[in-house]
Design a protein around this motif. Structure first.
Motif, PDB file in Angstrom:
ATOM      1  N   GLU A 291     -20.065   0.562   8.052  1.00  0.00           N
ATOM      2  CA  GLU A 291     -19.916  -0.524   9.021  1.00  0.00           C
ATOM      3  C   GLU A 291     -20.546  -0.118  10.353  1.00  0.00           C
ATOM      4  OE1 GLU A 291     -15.772  -1.210   9.636  1.00  0.00           O
ATOM      5  OE2 GLU A 291     -15.374   0.814  10.400  1.00  0.00           O
ATOM      6  N   LEU A 292     -20.851  -1.121  11.166  1.00  0.00           N
ATOM      7  CA  LEU A 292     -21.336  -0.890  12.511  1.00  0.00           C
ATOM      8  C   LEU A 292     -20.169  -0.447  13.387  1.00  0.00           C
ATOM      9  CD1 LEU A 292     -23.636  -4.011  12.786  1.00  0.00           C
ATOM     10  CD2 LEU A 292     -24.396  -1.643  12.789  1.00  0.00           C
ATOM     11  N   LYS A 293     -20.418   0.539  14.233  1.00  0.00           N
ATOM     12  CA  LYS A 293     -19.387   1.088  15.101  1.00  0.00           C
ATOM     13  C   LYS A 293     -19.728   0.786  16.553  1.00  0.00           C
ATOM     14  CE  LYS A 293     -17.207   3.541  11.788  1.00  0.00           C
ATOM     15  NZ  LYS A 293     -15.763   3.491  11.463  1.00  0.00           N
ATOM     16  N   GLY A 294     -18.718   0.359  17.320  1.00  0.00           N
ATOM     17  CA  GLY A 294     -18.938   0.073  18.722  1.00  0.00           C
ATOM     18  C   GLY A 294     -19.850  -1.116  18.920  1.00  0.00           C
ATOM     19  N   ALA A 295     -20.506  -1.162  20.063  1.00  0.00           N
ATOM     20  CA  ALA A 295     -21.402  -2.269  20.422  1.00  0.00           C
ATOM     21  C   ALA A 295     -22.817  -1.735  20.577  1.00  0.00           C
ATOM     22  CB  ALA A 295     -20.933  -2.907  21.733  1.00  0.00           C
ATOM     23  N   PRO A 296     -23.824  -2.613  20.498  1.00  0.00           N
ATOM     24  CA  PRO A 296     -25.192  -2.168  20.795  1.00  0.00           C
ATOM     25  C   PRO A 296     -25.257  -1.576  22.206  1.00  0.00           C
ATOM     26  CG  PRO A 296     -25.198  -4.364  19.823  1.00  0.00           C
ATOM     27  CD  PRO A 296     -23.768  -4.044  20.138  1.00  0.00           C
ATOM     28  N   PHE A 297     -25.966  -0.463  22.344  1.00  0.00           N
ATOM     29  CA  PHE A 297     -26.011   0.197  23.645  1.00  0.00           C
ATOM     30  C   PHE A 297     -27.390   0.109  24.303  1.00  0.00           C
ATOM     31  CE2 PHE A 297     -26.659   3.406  20.349  1.00  0.00           C
ATOM     32  CZ  PHE A 297     -27.783   4.091  20.778  1.00  0.00           C
ATOM     33  N   THR A 298     -28.287  -0.655  23.715  1.00  0.00           N
ATOM     34  CA  THR A 298     -29.572  -0.949  24.348  1.00  0.00           C
ATOM     35  C   THR A 298     -29.912  -2.415  24.096  1.00  0.00           C
ATOM     36  OG1 THR A 298     -30.909  -0.422  22.387  1.00  0.00           O
ATOM     37  CG2 THR A 298     -30.444   1.395  23.911  1.00  0.00           C
ATOM     38  N   THR A 299     -30.859  -2.924  24.847  1.00  0.00           N
ATOM     39  CA  THR A 299     -31.450  -4.234  24.580  1.00  0.00           C
ATOM     40  C   THR A 299     -32.932  -4.014  24.340  1.00  0.00           C
ATOM     41  OG1 THR A 299     -29.858  -5.403  25.968  1.00  0.00           O
ATOM     42  CG2 THR A 299     -31.914  -6.545  25.470  1.00  0.00           C
ATOM     43  N   GLU A 300     -33.390  -4.377  23.156  1.00  0.00           N
ATOM     44  CA  GLU A 300     -34.769  -4.115  22.763  1.00  0.00           C
ATOM     45  C   GLU A 300     -35.374  -5.370  22.154  1.00  0.00           C
ATOM     46  OE1 GLU A 300     -34.782  -0.742  20.179  1.00  0.00           O
ATOM     47  OE2 GLU A 300     -33.679   0.519  21.584  1.00  0.00           O
ATOM     48  N   TYR A 301     -36.693  -5.463  22.241  1.00  0.00           N
ATOM     49  CA  TYR A 301     -37.406  -6.621  21.713  1.00  0.00           C
ATOM     50  C   TYR A 301     -38.493  -6.164  20.752  1.00  0.00           C
ATOM     51  CZ  TYR A 301     -35.130  -9.208  25.460  1.00  0.00           C
ATOM     52  OH  TYR A 301     -34.190  -9.774  26.296  1.00  0.00           O
ATOM     53  N   TYR A 302     -38.554  -6.809  19.599  1.00  0.00           N
ATOM     54  CA  TYR A 302     -39.601  -6.528  18.629  1.00  0.00           C
ATOM     55  C   TYR A 302     -40.856  -7.320  18.970  1.00  0.00           C
ATOM     56  CZ  TYR A 302     -35.763  -4.878  15.588  1.00  0.00           C
ATOM     57  OH  TYR A 302     -34.683  -4.231  15.057  1.00  0.00           O
ATOM     58  N   GLY A 303     -42.007  -6.687  18.759  1.00  0.00           N
ATOM     59  CA  GLY A 303     -43.281  -7.367  18.933  1.00  0.00           C
ATOM     60  C   GLY A 303     -44.216  -7.057  17.781  1.00  0.00           C
ATOM     61  N   VAL A 304     -45.202  -7.913  17.591  1.00  0.00           N
ATOM     62  CA  VAL A 304     -46.283  -7.643  16.644  1.00  0.00           C
ATOM     63  C   VAL A 304     -47.272  -6.720  17.347  1.00  0.00           C
ATOM     64  CG1 VAL A 304     -48.158  -8.642  15.272  1.00  0.00           C
ATOM     65  CG2 VAL A 304     -45.989  -9.887  15.546  1.00  0.00           C
TER      66      VAL A 304
END
Length: 355
Positions: A291-304
């Motif tokens: 399972e996923l633990k805690g919360a996301p600790f970064t904000t990231e964006y995918y690009g081509v």
């Protein structure tokens, strides 16, 4: 866009993945991909692309220390250019993808109850997923057919090398845009927002990206933003192999593909994985013991991504993304990601550079 499958079909695909060993089975089926730097996954075409003979792609990048908004990209255009013209002359778009990330880029197994003949046999093994749908949309815009495409499976740590060598035209493979990478490749506008998160077995006394990782063995993919995060703050976790980066690299804690981490987790060789939550959600969907633990600790964006200096390709992909956001994006999200990554109501809005 192909026909959206029903919920029963989605559950069938997931059950099929579990039926042939879940994530471990997928990894075994794709072991050759992880072992080979560039494996052509031909889809209606031959392996045609080698090094870039014209060297198209030599513009100087911005420096990372001057980088304030890495997601800002070139304005969209349908105009041609030397690289778009070369793709049209070849008649195929060559795309670097993943083939072992459920929901993003994976080979569809037979659904339960299907027999390995006829249409079912033809569709089994077909590359599917959110990234694959986008890659096909780009091929359709440039070449008039979503099947005018050659997929090449590439490990996480070979995405940039594949572009530099000219082995692929673009990479559509959950690749995060950041200041360091815009010195190495050219990115489109963002097509998905994600964040780093911890994945660990249920019952494990790990609460997230925090002090609960102290003394734990944490796996990340080489060349990933997860590895970069651990370099900045590992909270006392062990995350490097003894011979990391050398010819004797054990590939135990740092691995070529992020899926390899989950296999090691299942085998008890590591205690936790740090990876994109968008990818981890798909892995947790296949394996109910994690399972996923805690919360996301970064904000990231995918690009081509494409090779530096291939501005005509960047502008054309941004044109495709402008149209894709108007409807196909949500259809792809509903089809592939909504069940296990709910709550997203719209794609990220594009950012463009001045001028």
């Amino acid at each position: 866009m192909t026909e959206e499958p029903t919920g029963a079909r989605r559950r069938g695909v997931r059950a099929g993945l579990r039926g042939w060993g879940g994530v471990a089975g997928m990894a075994a089926a794709c072991a050759l991909t992880a072992a080979v730097t560039l494996l052509p996954l031909s889809h209606g075409g031959a392996d045609v692309l080698g090094a870039d003979p014209a060297g198209r792609g030599s513009a100087l990048p911005a420096k990372a220390d001057d980088c304030a908004d890495p997601e800002a990209s070139l304005r969209p255009s349908t105009a041609g250019g030397p690289n778009i013209d070369a793709i049209k002359e070849r008649g195929k778009l060559v795309v670097g993808v993943d083939q072992n990330s459920y929901q993003w880029g994976f080979r569809r197994p037979l659904d339960p109850g299907e027999t390995a003949d006829g249409a079912a046999k033809a569709s089994a093994g077909r590359l599917e997923g959110f990234d694959i749908d986008l890659a096909r949309a780009i091929a359709a815009d440039i070449l008039g057919s979503e099947d005018a495409i050659i997929f090449r499976a590439i490990p996480t740590n070979q995405r940039i090398a594949a572009l530099d060598s000219g082995a692929v035209d673009i990479v559509v493979r959950t690749m995060t845009i950041n200041c360091a990478r815009i010195e190495q490749v050219a990115f489109s506008t963002a097509y998905f927002q994600a964040g780093q998160q911890v994945l660990a077995p249920k019952g494990q006394k790990i609460t997230g990206y925090d002090d609960s990782l102290s003394g734990k063995r944490v796996c990340t993919a080489e060349g990933s933003t997860a590895y970069e995060a651990m370099e900045k703050n590992a909270f006392g976790a062990v995350f490097r192999d003894e011979h990391d980066g050398g010819p004797e690299d054990e590939d135990l804690l740092t691995v070529p593909n992020q899926l390899d981490c989950l296999v090691r987790l299942q085998q008890g060789l590591v205690d936790a994985v740090v990876t994109d939550n968008a990818l981890a959600a798909g892995q947790a969907a296949q394996d109910p013991s994690v399972e996923l633990k805690g919360a996301p600790f970064t904000t990231e964006y995918y690009g081509v991504a494409t090779k530096l200096g291939k501005d005509d390709v960047v502008r054309r992909v941004n044109h495709v993304l402008d149209e894709y956001r108007k409807g196909p994006w949500m259809a792809a999200y509903d089809r592939w990601l909504k069940d296990d990554l709910p709550g997203i109501t719209a794609p990220p809005q594009p950012k463009y550079r001045a001028g």
